[in-house]
Design an enzyme around this catalytic site. Structure first.
Site, PDB file in Angstrom:
ATOM      1  N   GLU A 187      30.381  94.129  56.635  1.00 56.20           N
ATOM      2  CA  GLU A 187      30.050  95.455  56.112  1.00 56.20           C
ATOM      3  C   GLU A 187      30.612  95.678  54.706  1.00 56.20           C
ATOM      4  O   GLU A 187      31.530  96.497  54.506  1.00 56.20           O
ATOM      5  CB  GLU A 187      30.536  96.554  57.050  1.00 56.20           C
ATOM      6  CG  GLU A 187      29.773  96.600  58.346  1.00 56.20           C
ATOM      7  CD  GLU A 187      30.001  97.879  59.143  1.00 56.20           C
ATOM      8  OE1 GLU A 187      31.021  98.551  58.918  1.00 56.20           O
ATOM      9  OE2 GLU A 187      29.154  98.197  59.985  1.00 56.20           O
ATOM     10  N   GLU A 202      25.376  94.722  64.901  1.00 55.44           N
ATOM     11  CA  GLU A 202      26.293  95.488  65.756  1.00 55.44           C
ATOM     12  C   GLU A 202      25.518  96.671  66.324  1.00 55.44           C
ATOM     13  O   GLU A 202      25.034  97.522  65.566  1.00 55.44           O
ATOM     14  CB  GLU A 202      27.483  96.012  64.952  1.00 55.44           C
ATOM     15  CG  GLU A 202      28.384  94.923  64.418  1.00 55.44           C
ATOM     16  CD  GLU A 202      29.604  95.481  63.682  1.00 55.44           C
ATOM     17  OE1 GLU A 202      29.928  96.681  63.834  1.00 55.44           O
ATOM     18  OE2 GLU A 202      30.222  94.715  62.928  1.00 55.44           O
TER      19      GLU A 202
HETATM   20  C1  GLA Z   1      31.746  98.770  62.037  1.00 52.10           C
HETATM   21  C2  GLA Z   1      32.501  97.481  61.851  1.00 52.10           C
HETATM   22  C3  GLA Z   1      33.145  96.994  63.096  1.00 52.10           C
HETATM   23  C4  GLA Z   1      33.747  98.129  63.881  1.00 52.10           C
HETATM   24  C5  GLA Z   1      32.676  99.128  64.188  1.00 52.10           C
HETATM   25  C6  GLA Z   1      33.170 100.275  65.037  1.00 52.10           C
HETATM   26  O1  GLA Z   1      30.419  98.647  62.273  1.00 52.10           O
HETATM   27  O2  GLA Z   1      31.710  96.450  61.314  1.00 52.10           O
HETATM   28  O3  GLA Z   1      34.144  96.073  62.743  1.00 52.10           O
HETATM   29  O4  GLA Z   1      34.758  98.709  63.133  1.00 52.10           O
HETATM   30  O5  GLA Z   1      32.212  99.662  62.985  1.00 52.10           O
HETATM   31  O6  GLA Z   1      32.118 101.115  65.421  1.00 52.10           O
END
Ligand code: GLA
Length: 675
Positions: free
Chosen positions: A142, A311
């Site tokens: 991210e 995710e």
């Molecule tokens: C983000 C991050 C993860 C985690 C999630 C929690 O998407 O990439 O590492 O912190 O949020 O929802």
């Protein structure tokens, strides 16, 4: 069409990994992503590596038939590295370092950090190049999360000067293009241009825009560094996990260096922390399908490359203001919805609720005691649903044009606190989705020849090249809808000589005579076809926040006029025919009904088949002859399909938060709700 999971074996005793892998395989999981925050475990001491644990984890997973996606662990440089090189830390605009103790604390422009990145990424790539189970890589994690695209440290200051030197002929060119005579802001050298640090009044908008371009380019460069090293070692795929409704990074540009675009979807958080309006109870349980869908369509893009959700929210999460339990079945629904939008894989984040650290209040598919949580059951169900579904890419008839430069320029001078570029674009997106059509959210320079209709909510920065691209599309029969604030500025964030919509004025056949903005709760309206709001005759449509008084050319048709006091009777929406197509210019921020009216007209002129207007929360997505029906509400939905249509998943009755897949075109379905 498959599911996966994000796994942190390093958080659990090695004896447990075998059970985890068996339970993953049992659930129908195919992909497992690992190691994005593991640098301190992979290299506990400077120069001394321990990859054995990861080797074991990969092997155990592979033994259960699972495929592995590894991550470069650069989102979390270890403490020893920060202690040795505190200059890698990012800085706030006032110079305060963003210190160790969470994540994403490194600067993209730090030469030392780039060197360290090269070192750890090369080591990992070398080590796993011959391991068959490792099928791909995620670069970092991210990029830009926690407001980290824009850094203001000394390395960035130096890199910004270089970026300017590469962008402009000389400093006079910059002074001219930015317009630095205003408030005596002329510069004598590129070195003299600082990052936009704290100032008494607002910064120069051209300076801001270029800093935001520079900051985004720095991430593009940094990602390329990972991608090049990884590709040098094997032909595994290189991916990155982008974020939802995310402003500061030009993800189109990063994606140019990726084989697979992915993003991270957390629907019940997004309705709370990146959207205006109070979320309804159903939205707190399942999110807003159009908010999520617009990100799917952005990251899917137009190319034939697959896209994934890297995710997917697995249950309740820890970071939004409030953390409701998702509706019963919502975790299955989200995976179906993503697949209908074109995702080939949906990976849940995370396997098991973590017992330590910042995310203890974040669910996993399994609870912290190892037992199955609600998400595990949903993931197992959707894996079974999708195991036999095979579908090609989405073929969208409509493009919605979006350029990050426009987002940054509007954000630098929103001219109303409520004028949110993305939210404005979403008004049009929502209207398109409510008519059941697939939409590609693409860069304006994309080849438009395969689209029947194009919606450009706010092409704010314009030049002749951009205008001629659209002119060509319309001349050859394309139907275009151009929204408010289009063509108002030149590419340097300055007003051009001609009135808005500037370079698009001839195409739209209109000039903007005046513009004004209002608080969101002030009622504004326009009348279509000469109806008057005051008459209450049903032709009045609510609009808000932004209002332009239009001056159409003689041959341009007026589609709607303002009905609000000072602007009463002035054209607000126009349509101009050029070549074989036409351009609608909408000078207001339309409410949902006006947006539907405009979009319906556009789609009908373009010959795009639509559904009847779908209620909020119920959406359809066609993908390669199959239609996904997604119910984001707690009420049942009935699906009346043609007699010969087969339901591949589910049947004619969807429960709350349920999904079905049917072999039929969306326009042939009748969806019934209690409303
Ligand atoms: C983000 C991050 C993860 C985690 C999630 C929690 O998407 O990439 O590492 O912190 O949020 O929802």
């Amino acid at each position: 069409m498959t599911v996966g999971v994000c796994y942190f074996p390093e958080h659990w005793p090695r004896e447990r990994w075998e059970t985890d892998a068996a339970q993953m395989a049992e659930a129908g999981i195919e992909y497992v992503r690992m190691a994005e925050f593991s640098w301190a475990v992979l290299e506990p001491e400077p120069g001394s590596y321990d990859f054995e644990w990861l080797d074991d984890a990969v092997e155990i997973l592979a033994d259960h038939g699972l495929k592995v996606v590894l991550c470069t662990p650069t989102a979390t440089p270890p403490k020893w590295l920060v202690d040795r090189h505190p200059e890698i830390l990012q800085a706030d605009p006032d110079g305060t370092p963003r210190r160790f103790g969470s994540r994403r604390h490194y600067c993209f422009n730090s030469p030392v950090y780039r060197q360290e990145t090269r070192r750890i990424v090369s080591k990992l790539a070398e080590h796993y190049a011959d391991v068959d189970a490792v099928v791909g890589w995620q670069t970092d994690n991210e990029f830009g999360c926690h407001h980290t695209v824009r850094c203001y440290c000394e390395d960035c200051a130096a890199a910004f000067s270089e970026w300017l030197r590469a962008t402009y002929d000389d400093i006079d060119d910059l002074n001219e293009k930015w317009g630095t005579t205003f408030w005596s802001q002329r510069y004598r050298s590129f070195e003299a241009v600082d990052p936009p640090r704290p100032t008494p009044a607002e910064h120069h908008p051209s300076h801001l825009l270029d800093y935001h371009r520079f900051a985004s380019d720095s991430v593009v460069d940094y990602n390329r560094l990972h991608a090049d090293i990884l590709r040098d070692h094997d032909d595994w795929f290189v991916a990155h996990n982008f974020m939802g409704d995310f402003e500061t990074l030009d993800t189109h540009a990063v994606a140019d260096d990726l084989d697979l675009v992915t993003w991270d979807s957390y629907p019940t958080g997004f309705v709370q922390d990146r959207r205006t309006g109070t979320p309804s109870m159903d939205e707190l349980r399942a999110g807003d399908p159009d908010q999520v869908g617009m990100n799917h369509d952005l990251y899917r893009g137009t190319n034939d490359a697959p896209f994934w959700v890297m995710e997917q929210q697995p249950g309740d999460v820890n970071w939004p203001p409030h953390c409701p339990q998702p509706g019963e079945g919502a975790m299955r629904l989200w995976a179906h919805h993503a697949t209908g939008h074109g995702a080939d894989a949906v990976l849940y984040f995370r396997w098991r609720r973590c017992r330590e650290g910042q995310e203890q209040y974040h669910a996993g598919l399994r609870k912290q005691d190892g037992s199955a949580d609600r998400g595990y059951r949903d993931a197992t169900d959707v894996a079974a649903d999708l195991s036999d579904v095979d579908s090609d890419h989405v073929d969208a008839p409509v493009a919605l044009l979006h350029d990050y430069d426009d987002w940054w320029a509007v954000s630098a001078q929103p001219h109303a606190p409520e004028f949110d570029y993305w939210e404005h674009a979403r008004t049009y997106y929502r209207a398109l989705r409510a008519r059941g059509v697939q939409v590609d959210v693409v860069h304006p320079e994309t080849d438009l020849s395969d689209y029947a209709a194009v919606v450009a909510p706010s092409l704010h920065l314009a030049d002749d090249e951009r205008a001629s691209h659209l002119r060509e599309f319309v001349a050859s029969g394309g139907e275009l809808l151009l929204g408010a604030r289009s063509g108002a500025k030149d590419p340097y964030n300055k007003l051009p000589d001609e009135l808005a919509p500037g370079a698009f004025a001839d195409l739209a056949g209109v000039r903007v005579d005046q513009h004004e903005s209002f608080p969101a709760d002030v009622d504004l309206s326009v009348a279509v076809d000469g109806g008057r709001a005051a008459d209450g005759n049903g032709d009045a449509y609510a609009v808000s926040v932004w209002s332009e008084w239009l001056d159409p050319a003689p041959e341009t048709e007026t589609l709607a006029t303002h009905t609000t006091d000072l602007a009463d009777g002035t054209p607000a929406v126009t349509r101009n025919v050029t070549g074989d197509g036409s351009t609608v210019y909408c000078g207001v921020w339309p409410g949902a009904d006006l947006a539907d009216e405009l979009v319906s007209g556009l789609l009908s002129r373009a010959g795009v088949e639509t559904t009847h207007r779908l209620p909020d929360g119920v959406r359809v997505n066609e993908r390669d002859g199959l239609t996904w029906v997604s119910n984001f509400t707690s009420d049942p939905v009935s699906v009346d399909a043609p007699a010969d249509a087969t339901f591949v998943v589910g049947d004619e009755t969807l429960d709350g938060f349920d999904a079905a897949v049917v072999e039929s075109a969306p326009a042939d379905l009748e969806l019934g709700t209690d409303d």
